[in-house]
Design an enzyme around this catalytic site. Structure first.
Site, PDB file in Angstrom:
ATOM      1  N   HIS A  37     -16.441  -8.928  16.069  1.00  0.00           N
ATOM      2  CA  HIS A  37     -15.529  -8.614  14.962  1.00  0.00           C
ATOM      3  C   HIS A  37     -16.248  -7.754  13.916  1.00  0.00           C
ATOM      4  CE1 HIS A  37     -13.854 -12.746  16.155  1.00  0.00           C
ATOM      5  NE2 HIS A  37     -12.858 -11.929  16.389  1.00  0.00           N
ATOM      6  N   GLN A 148     -12.794  -2.908  22.554  1.00  0.00           N
ATOM      7  CA  GLN A 148     -12.604  -2.590  23.981  1.00  0.00           C
ATOM      8  C   GLN A 148     -12.629  -3.852  24.844  1.00  0.00           C
ATOM      9  OE1 GLN A 148     -11.695   0.110  25.493  1.00  0.00           O
ATOM     10  NE2 GLN A 148     -11.969  -0.757  27.536  1.00  0.00           N
ATOM     11  N   GLN A 153      -5.011  -4.932  25.857  1.00  0.00           N
ATOM     12  CA  GLN A 153      -4.417  -4.964  24.514  1.00  0.00           C
ATOM     13  C   GLN A 153      -4.465  -3.578  23.869  1.00  0.00           C
ATOM     14  OE1 GLN A 153      -4.999  -8.262  21.596  1.00  0.00           O
ATOM     15  NE2 GLN A 153      -6.536  -6.919  20.730  1.00  0.00           N
TER      16      GLN A 153
HETATM   17  P1  AMP Z   1      -9.719 -11.863  18.206  1.00  0.00           P
HETATM   18  O1  AMP Z   1     -10.127 -12.516  16.932  1.00  0.00           O
HETATM   19  O2  AMP Z   1     -10.330 -12.475  19.425  1.00  0.00           O
HETATM   20  O3  AMP Z   1      -8.221 -11.672  18.306  1.00  0.00           O
HETATM   21  O4  AMP Z   1     -10.319 -10.395  18.171  1.00  0.00           O
HETATM   22  C1  AMP Z   1     -10.093  -9.528  17.088  1.00  0.00           C
HETATM   23  C2  AMP Z   1     -10.587  -8.145  17.451  1.00  0.00           C
HETATM   24  O5  AMP Z   1     -11.979  -8.220  17.774  1.00  0.00           O
HETATM   25  C3  AMP Z   1      -9.886  -7.565  18.689  1.00  0.00           C
HETATM   26  O6  AMP Z   1      -9.662  -6.177  18.480  1.00  0.00           O
HETATM   27  C4  AMP Z   1     -10.894  -7.796  19.776  1.00  0.00           C
HETATM   28  O7  AMP Z   1     -10.790  -6.870  20.843  1.00  0.00           O
HETATM   29  C5  AMP Z   1     -12.190  -7.597  19.018  1.00  0.00           C
HETATM   30  N1  AMP Z   1     -13.308  -8.242  19.728  1.00  0.00           N
HETATM   31  C6  AMP Z   1     -13.386  -9.529  20.163  1.00  0.00           C
HETATM   32  N2  AMP Z   1     -14.541  -9.740  20.813  1.00  0.00           N
HETATM   33  C7  AMP Z   1     -15.223  -8.567  20.792  1.00  0.00           C
HETATM   34  C8  AMP Z   1     -16.476  -8.142  21.310  1.00  0.00           C
HETATM   35  N3  AMP Z   1     -17.282  -8.971  21.980  1.00  0.00           N
HETATM   36  N4  AMP Z   1     -16.855  -6.859  21.097  1.00  0.00           N
HETATM   37  C9  AMP Z   1     -16.044  -6.006  20.418  1.00  0.00           C
HETATM   38  N5  AMP Z   1     -14.843  -6.342  19.909  1.00  0.00           N
HETATM   39  C10 AMP Z   1     -14.431  -7.613  20.094  1.00  0.00           C
END
Ligand code: AMP
Length: 281
Positions: A37, A148, A153
């Site tokens: 994040h 990514q 998504q």
């Molecule tokens: P989430 O809180 O899981 O809904 O994720 C919020 C944002 O963070 C989304 O755009 C995810 O794709 C991104 N995200 C989650 N995990 C990672 C990661 N390991 N690397 C890069 N972006 C991430």
């Protein structure tokens, strides 16, 4: 960092920022903040004047049997991490305010939402597109940054933005990983010790696929078979899918050519983990 919980307040603050000529960079999250994040916050900071992060555990993107109720939460820690990373505004709306009891409108990106993760998680992407459309209308960001890590998504949201003419630029951040290659995820907290050790096989299988292609393999079935065999050596792994698809319509390919997405979803205990790699020939 300023915290805003009311939707009309957030709209007003965004409008005022626009009037001042400031650009808004937006990072939507479901919280339990990790380095994945925070890397998106860095990107927003670089590409816009003001960074807004939202924390909203969106009930509509969980299917009935999933972990909405016990999704990991730690508000105080999340706020501290976001603030430290240079986020200016923290938007933390209430579920009942986002979805009133009269709520009826849904945004659904046809076909793409049914494939890959949509096979098991039938209403998931409809929940994502609906909430992101709402958040875009509330914040009116100039750019919105997504990871990514959630490759499908990203493809679906880009389609939504183009189809519905949202005036926002989608920016994609690379997948941030632990030292052993496991993609960071809020759900990694569910992993027991052995499961955590074994879960790095997902990334190893993606690297193996990449190597096979680099060495000249072009047959998608043979690549998927090798990946399946690798992952299956781990006792705690239960593969949901391994797919090799083109990146426009997410159709399976037999032959590796052009831009392809290799995507894996796999259970380790109760954690369903996803990961992917894009290859461009
Ligand atoms: P989430 O809180 O899981 O809904 O994720 C919020 C944002 O963070 C989304 O755009 C995810 O794709 C991104 N995200 C989650 N995990 C990672 C990661 N390991 N690397 C890069 N972006 C991430």
């Amino acid at each position: 960092m300023r915290t805003i919980t009311h939707i009309d307040r957030m709209q007003k603050v965004s409008d005022d920022l626009k009037k001042e000529g400031k650009t808004i960079g937006f990072v939507p999250t479901m919280g339990f903040i990790h380095e994945g994040h925070l890397s998106l916050i860095d990107i927003a900071n670089k590409n816009a004047d003001v960074t807004v992060a939202s924390l909203f555990v969106n009930p509509k993107q969980f299917t009935p049997t999933e972990d909405y109720r016990c999704y990991p939460r730690n508000l105080a820690r999340d706020k501290k991490l976001l603030k430290k990373r240079g986020c200016s505004i923290f938007f933390y709306p209430d579920v009942d305010a986002m979805y009133s009891k009269y709520f009826k409108t849904e945004v659904y990106v046809r076909n793409l939402s049914k494939l890959l993760c949509g096979v098991r998680r039938k209403t998931h992407f409809k929940g994502v597109t609906t909430v992101v459309a709402k958040l875009f209308n509330i914040l009116k960001p100039d750019i919105a940054v997504f990871g990514q890590k959630d490759a499908q998504q990203v493809i679906i949201l880009k389609r939504m933005v183009e189809d519905l003419n949202f005036d926002v630029k989608i920016v994609i951040g690379p997948i941030i990983r632990e030292d052993d290659g496991l993609a960071m995820s809020s759900r990694n907290i569910y992993l027991k010790k052995k499961e955590r050790e074994e879960a790095s096989v997902i990334f190893k299988s993606l690297k193996e696929a990449e190597k096979m292609i680099h060495d000249g393999e072009r047959n998608a079935s043979r690549i998927k078979k090798r990946m399946r065999r690798m992952i299956s050596t781990k006792k705690s792994a239960a593969i949901d899918y391994i797919r090799i698809v083109e990146t426009k319509e997410l159709r399976s390919v037999n032959e590796i050519n052009g831009e392809i997405l290799i995507a894996v979803a796999c259970f380790f205990g109760k954690a369903r983990l996803i990961d992917n790699i894009i290859i461009n020939l």
